[in-house]
Design an enzyme around this catalytic site. Structure first.
Site: not given
Ligand code: PEP
Ligand code: MG
Length: 907
Positions: A28, A98, A107, A109, A365, A483, A591, A647, A774, A793, A795-798, A860, A880
């Protein structure tokens, strides 16, 4: 050493600050300075910096030395310009105090207006304005605000709901109106107001045990202190948590000459957007009230008038616009609107006041907008030549696209539905849920897994937690800038305001609406795009992105700009086709196990699992071949011309043999084995840590016939489609590789089967074999694996699971605590832990490419659709990202952001 500068003056066509100084002056303050520099009429004033806020908290709530002096000097400058004096009984200057943080916190503060009114200065103002009533009205507003903000909230008093000093004073006001037999505040006479002031003061003394201060300087510092205190007020803190605003930023304080919109019929006040913030249309859009103070518009207690003729709706058609009421001033405001847009090159949210025929700008603003509006404005402004394509792309936060992907109330069902009431369409999209009446209830019910709609007369910043938890917000009062409307728009939430037919009885938890009674828990549906409320639950339909030209154009820009590819995770042809229509350039993860749960197939897979020898197993597995071949044909066809990563089987086998008694009986019968024997076999598959057990490539290694069947299905589908003239690019992906030998084992089977199928079918086709990365060991030995694998690829979950040692399935037990106590900044399964897991990813990329420079690399895991993680993938040089279909547009935009950010950083 020169004293640090804590106070920055602005006004009369000059300023010590400018728009670049947001960190120090707050949004402001920086923009008031900028407007002043642009020659736009701004009431003179000064900004106390955010540094003072930080020092205040670091120094036991004491101000830095020198501040008082600098404030006095700036105040003197203001007095000089205005030809008035603060606290002068003859010609008193009044100021507002203000807040103003770096980023707008609407709103959250505090504000105190009319500071400087005392028993003495009142007389001066009366003789100047010749309007005793106005002065006493201003005085009672000051007393109300000051007692609430400075004398109650800032000292940490937390009254029970409904017992705050503000409410007690409002109660007195209502009592007075009742006694006089009047409905509106404006009907109160001067004598009424005088009496009210006395009553207020007595009440304050009685409840808070202190006198309302009759000293202007005490009022000023009280106000300044209260604003700084409000930075750490409950609702500001909770808003910061939701919005991710750091505590250290602090707020600035703006002290500014008061101008009054309530000095009679030549005075007015309003708020406006330089373009429509709900649709993005390039039309000046706003609301105003004649003879009113700014708070009257924003508080939503009076439904305001449209600012111009074009902004009128069915419901506001009869109200007087500013354009008609004060055409000259409207034109001046419109010119300022044009000037501001051209200067800031973005949509502005402005506040103005007209005091006795003179226009003053109180704020500008960058305006909040919903997703659809953000997209439209960005593309329009680019086409108008205001901004570049890169800027257009950066104007839309990837997550805002969610709103374009939002469900809408099904139009056919809507035609037949029972309409309960109409309101203003403050936040688009559709939502249904059960009615709740308080923010706390909204939060509690939502936590219990219920979908709720928060219904209030109006919302206040105290309600934000419940508004956040609700599917949608519905208010009986307020305009498009109330608001509720502002907050919902910021979040892209469905919201209807000003739904005046609702008679809400909070005590009975009932709504009376057009002869109908709704109770807590009743289901309603909102169409936030049209402002319609319906009884019951209506089906929601997906939006029509294909015909949204602005969206398509933005995607075109993003696709031109981005460097990293975007694929999708899809297991079914329909999902693949959807993702393709969103712009996916292939499948990054199919999958295959998701294909096994159909009733005809599950039996075969169960037979395979419980088979005790290779012959039986092979027999059972091969039953799946025709199904899988069809699956792959479908998905390869849907992605014709584009790569499809398939896979091989990944999850622990026992997931398929979670049998109840009946299923066990059936399977035993089918297999011709006794039930108890079968039960023992299944029990033998039980694992203590299945996520780290017999899964991934470990399955295909122990049971090579599974891999054989799957790759045969892939290659037979490929061969057949190739013969049909369909261009297909299958990529076989080995899961959970930790040691290069695991990969080699599976690769050998794959290549052998491919050669066999080519020979059998008499057709040649291309394919790739690669692996998931992974497991940390795969990252560390990625040079060994990269020497043989054709693609990686991540596999960032595992990889997150195995790097943190957190079980993916059991994180719910402790993650909420971790997040609440800042042990982790975010859920690492949602947004990639760049400093830990990300390091392994980087290592994997580098090592892989060290042996195969053109190694194709993607991601992935779920992170492939998270904007910050997408940017990370771009930075480490992946080819990718792959994400679920509905996140494809988000990933595309995030990818473009990453490319623009690189360019800005000179990379
Ligand atoms: C992973 O592990 O990131 C993955 C893509 O495989 P999933 O989730 O099926 O284990
Ligand atoms: Mg996995």
């Amino acid at each position: 050493m020169a004293e640090k500068k804590y106070v920055y003056f602005f006004g009369a066509g000059k300023a010590e600050g400018n728009a670049e100084m947001k960190n120090l002056l707050g949004g402001k303050g920086a923009n008031l300075a900028e407007m002043s520099n642009l020659g736009i009429p701004v009431p003179p004033g000064f900004t106390i910096t955010t540094d003072v806020c930080t020092a205040f908290y670091e120094n036991n709530k004491n101000y830095p030395a020198g501040l008082e002096n600098q404030v006095n000097q700036a105040l003197a400058e203001v007095e000089k310009i205005m030809g008035m004096k603060f606290g002068d009984p003859a010609n008193p200057l009044l100021v507002s105090v203000r807040s103003g943080a770096r980023r707008s916190m609407p709103g959250m503060m505090e504000t105190v207006l009319n500071i400087g009114l005392t028993e003495k200065t009142i007389q001066g103002l009366i003789s100047k304005t010749k309007n005793e009533r106005f002065v006493y009205d201003a005085y009672r507003r000051l007393i109300t605000m000051y007692s609430d903000v400075v004398m109650e909230k800032a000292v940490g008093i937390e009254p029970a709901e409904g017992h705050g000093i503000r409410e007690l004073l409002e109660h007195e006001l209502e009592a007075m109106k009742k006694k006089r037999g009047i409905t509106y505040d404006t009907e109160l006479t001067t004598e009424d107001l005088k009496e009210l002031v006395k009553i207020y003061k007595a009440k304050i003394k009685e409840v808070l045990g202190k006198e309302f201060p009759d000293d202007p300087i005490a009022q000023l510092w009280g106000g300044v202190g209260a604003v700084f205190q409000s930075w750490n007020g409950k609702r500001a803190v909770s808003y910061r948590r939701i919005e991710g605003i750091p505590d250290e930023w602090g707020t600035a304080v703006n002290v500014q000459t008061m101008v009054f919109g309530n000095m009679g019929d030549t005075s007015a006040t309003g708020v406006a957007f330089t373009r429509n913030p709900a649709t993005g249309e390039n039309v000046f859009y706003g609301e105003w009230l004649s003879n009113a103070q700014g708070e009257d518009v924003v508080a939503g207690t009076r439904t305001p008038n449209p600012i111009n003729e074009i902004g009128k709706t069915e419901d506001t058609a009869k109200l007087m616009s500013l354009e008609t009421a004060m055409p000259k001033l409207y034109q001046q405001l419109h010119d300022i609107r044009d000037k501001l847009e051209l200067h800031y090159r973005d949509m502005q949210d402005i506040e103005f006041t007209i005091q006795e025929g003179r226009l003053w700008m109180l704020q500008t603003r960058v305006g909040k907008r919903n997703g659809p509006a953000a997209v439209k404005m960005a593309v329009d402004m680019c086409e108008e030549g205001l901004i570049s394509k890169e800027e257009a792309v950066m104007r839309v936060a990837p997550s805002q696209l969610d709103e374009l992907l939002h469900p809408m109330v099904d139009p056919e069902a809507e035609k037949k539905a029972k309409e309960l009431a109409k309101g203003l369409p403050a936040g688009p999209g559709g939502a249904f849920g059960q009615v709740v009446f308080t923010a706390d209830d909204a939060e509690t019910w939502a936590k219990a897994g219920k979908k709720v709609i928060l219904v209030r007369n109006e919302t206040s910043p105290e309600d934000v937690h419940g508004m956040h938890a609700a599917q949608a917000i519905l208010t009986a009062k307020g305009g498009m800038t109330s608001h509720a409307a502002l907050v919902a728009r910021g979040w892209g939430k469905c919201c209807i305001v000003g739904c005046s037919a609702l008679q809400i009885n909070l005590k009975a938890k009932e709504i009376h609406v057009n002869g109908q009674v709704l109770k807590e828990g009743d289901l309603i549906t909102l169409n936030g795009t049209k402002g319609r409320v319906y009884l019951g639950q209506l089906p929601l339909a997906q939006p029509d992105l294909e015909h949204n030209e602005a969206y398509l154009k933005l995607m075109e820009f993003a696709n031109e700009i981005r460097k990293i590819g975007v694929r999708t995770n899809a297991d079914r042809p329909a999902d693949a086709a959807k993702a393709r229509s969103f712009g996916a350039e292939g499948i990054g993860l199919c999958r295959t196990e998701h294909m096994f749960f159909d009733p005809e197939r599950i039996m075969a897979i169960r037979q395979m699992i419980v088979a005790e020898n290779e012959t039986d197993r092979r027999k059972a597995v091969m039953k799946l071949l025709p199904y899988q071949r069809d699956d792959f044909k479908g998905i390869l066809k849907a992605m014709a011309g584009l790569p499809v990563t398939i896979r091989l089987l990944d999850p622990p086998l026992h997931e398929f043999v979670n049998l109840d008694e009946k299923q066990l009986k059936e399977l035993a019968k089918e297999l011709g084995v006794p039930e108890n024997k079968l039960a023992v076999r299944i029990a033998g598959l039980h694992e203590l840590n299945p996520m780290l057990g017999h899964r991934g490539c470990r399955l295909g290694i122990a049971y090579p016939e599974i891999t054989e069947m799957q790759v045969r299905a892939i290659f037979e589908a490929t061969a057949e489609l190739t013969q049909e003239g369909v261009e297909v690019h299958p990529e076989v992906m080995i899961p959970l590789t930790g040691h290069v030998n695991e990969y080699k084992h599976q690769e050998a089977i794959t290549r052998k089967v491919a050669a066999k199928v080519m020979q059998e079918k008499g057709v040649k086709f291309d394919f790739l074999v690669g692996t998931m990365i992974e497991i940390p060991r795969a990252c560390v030995t990625a040079d060994e694996i990269g020497a043989v694998a054709e693609f990686f690829s991540f596999g960032t979950n595992d990889l997150t699971q195995t790097t943190f040692g957190f079980s993916r399935d059991d994180i719910g037990g402790f993650l909420p605590y971790y997040l609440a106590h800042n042990i982790l900044p975010a859920d690492p399964f949602q947004t990639l832990d760049q400093t830990g897991v990300g390091k392994l990813v980087e290592m994997g990329v580098q090592k892989g490419r060290s042996v195969r420079p053109d190694l194709k690399i993607g991601i992935c895991g779920e992170h492939g659709g998270d904007p910050e993680s997408v940017k990370f993938c771009h930075r480490v040089g992946m080819n990718y990202v792959s994400c679920s279909p509905f996140r494809v547009p988000i990933a595309i935009l995030a990818a473009a952001h990453a490319a623009v950010e690189d360019k800005l950083a000179g990379k």
